[in-house]
Every structure is written in structure tokens, then in C-alpha cells.
Scaffold this motif. Structure first.
Motif, PDB file in Angstrom:
ATOM      1  N   TYR A 137     -10.964  11.650  -0.144  1.00 61.57           N
ATOM      2  CA  TYR A 137     -10.403  10.639  -1.036  1.00 61.57           C
ATOM      3  C   TYR A 137     -10.586  11.062  -2.493  1.00 61.57           C
TER       4      TYR A 137
ATOM      5  N   TRP B   7     -15.404   3.975  -4.364  1.00 58.75           N
ATOM      6  CA  TRP B   7     -14.562   3.767  -3.200  1.00 58.75           C
ATOM      7  C   TRP B   7     -15.439   3.699  -1.952  1.00 58.75           C
TER       8      TRP B   7
ATOM      9  N   LYS C 116       0.829  -1.206   0.000  1.00 54.30           N
ATOM     10  CA  LYS C 116       0.000   0.000   0.000  1.00 54.30           C
ATOM     11  C   LYS C 116       0.865   1.258   0.000  1.00 54.30           C
TER      12      LYS C 116
ATOM     13  N   GLU D 128      -6.480   4.042   2.858  1.00 60.05           N
ATOM     14  CA  GLU D 128      -5.500   4.802   2.086  1.00 60.05           C
ATOM     15  C   GLU D 128      -5.231   6.151   2.753  1.00 60.05           C
TER      16      GLU D 128
ATOM     17  N   GLU E  52     -11.389   0.597   1.808  1.00 57.54           N
ATOM     18  CA  GLU E  52     -10.069   0.867   1.254  1.00 57.54           C
ATOM     19  C   GLU E  52      -9.775   2.367   1.198  1.00 57.54           C
TER      20      GLU E  52
ATOM     21  N   LYS F  36      -7.588  12.051  -5.297  1.00 57.84           N
ATOM     22  CA  LYS F  36      -7.489  11.382  -6.587  1.00 57.84           C
ATOM     23  C   LYS F  36      -7.547  12.382  -7.736  1.00 57.84           C
TER      24      LYS F  36
ATOM     25  N   ARG G  68      -1.637   7.598   4.123  1.00 61.75           N
ATOM     26  CA  ARG G  68      -1.132   8.897   3.683  1.00 61.75           C
ATOM     27  C   ARG G  68      -0.791   9.788   4.881  1.00 61.75           C
TER      28      ARG G  68
ATOM     29  N   LYS H 244       2.505   2.749  -3.204  1.00 58.95           N
ATOM     30  CA  LYS H 244       1.707   3.548  -4.137  1.00 58.95           C
ATOM     31  C   LYS H 244       2.026   5.034  -4.001  1.00 58.95           C
TER      32      LYS H 244
END
Length: 531
Positions: A517, A494, A343, A383, A379, A521, A387, A346
Motif C-alpha cells: 500500500y 493506513w 472506491k 483498496e 481500508e 502511494k 486494485r 479513485k
């Protein structure tokens, strides 16, 4: 490579599933999706059953399909009615398709006790209907309804019904396992008997139902027994327990059994097309569905993840790319450092397994899951946690406060909750209000209204699912709850999560994660365009 014809019946047999109702436009969109997939036939409905299906065929005639041919569906002529005077058959002709599917009775019990016809009358109905449609320029596929039950009860008569269809000019005999109760060995033996008798004259097909959980298995056995035409529903839904799942059958036949069903390049779009059909149907694609479900290539146990990272063949039967799906590593307390590293890479490929931040994230995950979080189902939230731990996160806004209130009786039909939020973006303050059919809906509307001033793309976010799980029922109304929110912007989806003793606060936490999120993105996609 031997070819297997695929006929998809999502719009006909699939539409008989509970809670499924397609508009004409829905049907058009599904036809376009199935044509993109590359199936040979799309059974699009019974034009004689309702005005909506007839309207569909009129509009569908204007479609420019690349792979598929539309098929109209109907029954043999009614008892005592000549074909030329049968309204159902006239509707089939009016539909204008080159190919038609006609179903008739193959079980003597169905003929005598349900149709109240003689066995000879039924043979005449089958033969004359096929001949009438063929004489009007149609390619006729004959669905032998209840064939396996009929064969087991009276094999001689069941075979006579097939002969009647062949005599009438049918080019395909489809053996329908209508009740879904036939066991595999019986289906194999019966199918082989039919193939030996008729296989040199016409194509033989299979149409199974899933009442015994064998629809896919029986379809594959039928192929092994010599049939060359398979019917089913892309996602397997339908009446009772559903139909044969074509997304599984196509994948099995093409990836494992050496048959050609759809163009090879189309198979790599299977997952995305299945998601599109599920969205149009207004259902959730089952996460555990073979090949195309979001958990089809999901790994959770630490040892499994470590092995898959070394060589995916350790736990994957095919490459997920072959069906357009992707490998997923589920975060949980049983996942090891290999999972965390995968993870983190990424966002920062330089961090190694021995870096202290990895141990810190593992500890956070275990502590949070002890409180009720469950990251394998969220997820997006996981994430964001990663971060934050590695310094790749910056909040998009600061909350000053939010308020929610409700009112009974309703001020306006469907609206009985209100929310107000005050946020700061840099030095700018924004206060916004929202109303909805519940406090979470009102909060969603208020937050969206406040943020779109600064981040217009949040207007594209749509909440597609909302789940609340009580974590400790012993505390009654003071119990902790876990809220999962699934969101989509029309392209990606998501899931995010919040946990609290207050369902509104838990929902707020999940909402904030969902919006952030999406915004992260967006920034990454914009950045990718410039590198």
C-alpha cells in the motif's frame, strides 16, 4: 460574533490521566501544536510541583508563539505562610508568565475537613494570593475548585470565596465542576447566579470534568448562561473519566452556536492537530470522537452511503472539511454498489455501477467477510483488493519463503525471535534476516531489510498498532485469527489485515499489504508531480 476565550490544560490537567507522562520536549511540541490551533491560553503546568515543569518554563520562554499565551498554575498560599515566603508562589513568579491560574477552595467542607483551616482563613488565603500576584504584575485567573459542590452545600460561602478573589484583583473567575457530578439544570442556575453577581466586574469561566458524561454539555450550557472563558483538554483525557473535550466544544461553539473561539482557518486544521497531540501523548485518537475521530464522518450501511453520495447533508451534521476531517465509506457486507463505485472511481472513473467487475468485488467482499475479514477496519487491504479486481495492481515482489524461530532462554535481552525471508524483485533475489521481541516483529524487520534494497522508502514505515482477534474460540488453539496492523510513514496512516489459522501467516499477509500500500502511494505521488 461573540468571543469565547479558550484555555487548554492538556499539559496540566490532561497530564494527570492514567499512563500519560510528558517529557519537556513533548510539552514544547504540544505548545507549538496548540498555538497553531489558535487557543488563547495554554496552561502549561505547575512550576512549583517538580523540576521538569520549571525546566519547561525556562525553555518555553524562548518560543515565539503567534496566538497563545502560556499560563503557570498553582494554589493559593499555604495556611499560616505569608505570600512572600510561600515557595509555590515564588515558583509562579519565577516561571515568568504574564498570566497565572490560582486555585482555591470554594466548598466549606474542603476548607474545614481537608485544609483544616477556618472559613475566614481560606478567604484571606484567596484574597492575599491574588493581590500578591497582581502586585507583581501578573494577570490572575482564579479557579474556584469544587465551586458547584460548594454552592449546593453553602451558596453564601461559595460566593464569598469569589468575592475574595475579585477583591484581590483576579480578572477571571473560573467555576470548576471538579467532581464532574453536577446535573445540567443545576449548573445552568448556579452559573447564571454568578454571572448576574460578578459578570459586570470580571470575566466568568467554566472548567468541567466528565464523571457524569456531561463535561461538554455543561460547558456549552455555561456559555449559554453568560460565561466567556472555557477551560478543558483538547482531547478530553485527564484524571478519572477525563476533562471537557475542547475539540468538541470549540467545534460546537464555532460551527453551530455562533461564537468565535479560534481563527476560522485554524478550525480546518483541528483534526490534524488533534492527531499530532495524540501521537505526542502516545495514545490512540478515539475513532468515535466527535468531529475529529476517523469514524466521525464514516458511513457503512448501503442506503446511508447511497444517500450521502447524492447529498452529504442526508447523514452529516457538518461538512468534514470544516474541521479538517474526511468522509469515509466503510466497506462491509451491508455496503451496496454505490460504495464500491465510489472506491473504484479513485482508480478508474470510467467504470459504471453496471460493470460486471462491481458485482465481482461485492461477491469477493462478502465471501472474504464470511471467512473472517472485516474491511471496514482495513481500508488499505480493501483498496488493494479493488486494485487487483480492476487490473490496477502489480506485485512489488514475489515471496519464495519465510521462516521464523524462537529461542528460550533469551540470547539477548528483549530479542528471542528470528526470521528469514527470501524474495524476488524482477530477476533479483534477496535474502534477509531479522530479529525481534516476537515472530511478527522479527518478520517485519526481515521483510523491511529485504525490500529497502529496492524500495528505500519502506524504511519510513512504522507499525503503530497491532491487534489480534480470535474468530472462533471453539476451536481453541486451532482457531482462525484476524490480524489488523496500523502503519504510518509520518504523514499518512493506513490499516491492513490478514486472516488465517496461523497468527504468523495472518500477520505476514497484513505486513505485505501494508508495505505494498505504501509503495503504491509513493508511485502515485511521484506521478502527480509530473502531471
Amino acid at each position: 460574533m461573540a468571543e469565547i476565550e479558550i484555555l487548554d490544560s492538556t499539559l496540566r490537567d490532561g497530564s494527570q490521566g492514567e499512563g500519560i507522562s510528558y517529557s519537556v520536549q513533548d510539552k514544547i511540541h504540544i505548545v507549538e501544536a496548540l498555538d497553531e490551533l489558535g487557543v488563547k491560553y495554554i496552561e502549561a503546568g505547575n512550576p512549583g510541583s517538580n523540576p521538569k515543569d520549571m525546566e519547561f518554563f525556562q525553555r518555553a520562554a524562548e518560543l515565539k508563539l503567534k496566538h497563545a499565551k502560556l499560563v503557570a498554575f498553582g494554589s493559593t498560599r499555604r495556611k499560616g505562610i505569608p505570600c512572600a515566603e510561600d515557595a509555590n508562589l515564588q515558583s509562579l513568579l519565577t516561571a515568568g508568565t504574564e498570566d497565572v491560574v490560582i486555585f482555591g477552595k470554594s466548598w466549606d467542607f474542603q476548607v474545614t475537613d481537608i485544609l483544616h483551616a477556618t472559613l475566614e482563613e481560606n478567604l484571606d488565603m484567596i484574597r492575599e494570593t491574588c493581590a500578591f500576584l497582581k502586585s507583581n504584575g501578573r494577570n490572575v485567573m482564579y479557579d474556584a475548585e469544587h465551586f458547584f459542590s460548594g454552592y449546593q452545600a453553602n451558596s453564601g460561602y461559595a460566593m464569598e470565596t469569589l468575592q475574595a478573589a475579585v477583591d484581590g484583583g483576579a480578572s477571571v473567575l473560573v467555576l470548576c465542576e471538579t467532581k464532574g457530578g453536577c446535573m445540567m439544570n443545576d449548573l445552568r442556575a448556579i452559573t447564571k447566579d454568578v454571572v448576574e453577581r460578578f459578570g459586570s466586574k470580571v470575566k466568568i469561566g467554566i472548567h468541567t470534568h466528565n464523571d457524569s458524561g456531561l463535561a461538554v454539555a455543561n460547558s456549552l450550557i455555561a456559555v449559554e448562561s453568560g460565561i466567556t472563558h472555557v477551560q478543558g483538554v483538547l482531547l478530553g483525557f485527564g484524571e478519572r473519566t477525563g476533562n471537557a473535550n475542547l475539540s468538541t466544544i470549540i467545534s460546537d461553539l464555532q460551527l453551530k452556536m455562533g461564537y468565535s473561539c479560534i481563527p476560522p482557518e485554524s478550525l480546518m486544521n483541528l483534526t490534524s492537530i488533534c492527531k499530532r497531540v495524540a501521537e505526542i501523548t502516545n495514545i490512540t485518537l478515539e475513532s468515535g470522537m466527535p468531529y475529529v475521530g476517523q469514524n466521525a464522518f464514516a458511513h457503512k450501511a448501503g442506503m446511508h452511503i447511497d444517500a450521502v453520495l447524492k447529498n452529504p447533508a442526508a447523514y452529516e451534521h457538518v461538512n468534514p472539511d470544516s474541521v479538517g476531517n474526511e468522509r469515509v465509506f466503510l466497506m462491509s457486507e451491508v455496503a451496496g454498489r454505490s460504495m464500491i463505485i465510489e472506491k473504484i472511481h479513485k482508480f478508474n472513473p470510467d467504470i459504471t455501477k453496471d460493470n460486471p467487475v462491481v458485482a465481482d468485488i461485492v461477491k469477493q467482499v462478502k465471501d472474504l467477510e464470511h471467512e473472517g475479514y472485516q474491511f471496514e477496519g482495513a481500508e488499505g487491504s480493501f483498496e488493494l483488493l479493488v486494485r487487483k479486481a480492476i487490473g490496477k495492481y502489480q506485485p512489488f515482489f514475489k515471496l519464495h519463503y519465510y521462516k521464523t524461530s524462537g529461542e528460550i532462554p533469551l540470547v539477548e535481552e528483549g530479542l528471542y525471535s528470528f526470521a528469514q525471508v527470501k524474495i524476488a524483485v524482477d530477476d533479483h533475489i534477496e535474502i534477509a534476516a531479522g530479529e525481534g521481541n516476537g515472530p511478527v516483529n522479527a518478520l517485519d524487520n526481515a521483510l523491511r531489510s529485504a525490500l529497502k534494497t529496492f524500495y528505500p522508502s519502506v524504511d519510513h514505515i512504522r507499525l503503530t498498532d497491532y491487534k489480534v482477534r480470535v474468530l472462533d474460540g471453539k476451536s481453541a488453539t486451532a482457531s482462525r485469527v484476524r490480524v489488523l496492523i496500523e502503519s504510518s510513514d509520518g504523514t499518512d496512516s493506513w490499516t491492513t489485515m490478514g486472516v488465517s489459522c496461523d497468527v504468523v501467516e495472518a500477520s505476514w499477509m497484513a505486513l505485505v499489504d501494508s508495505f505494498e500500500y505504501k509503495l503504491i502511494k509513493d508511485i502515485e505521488k511521484k506521478y502527480q508531480k509530473f502531471i
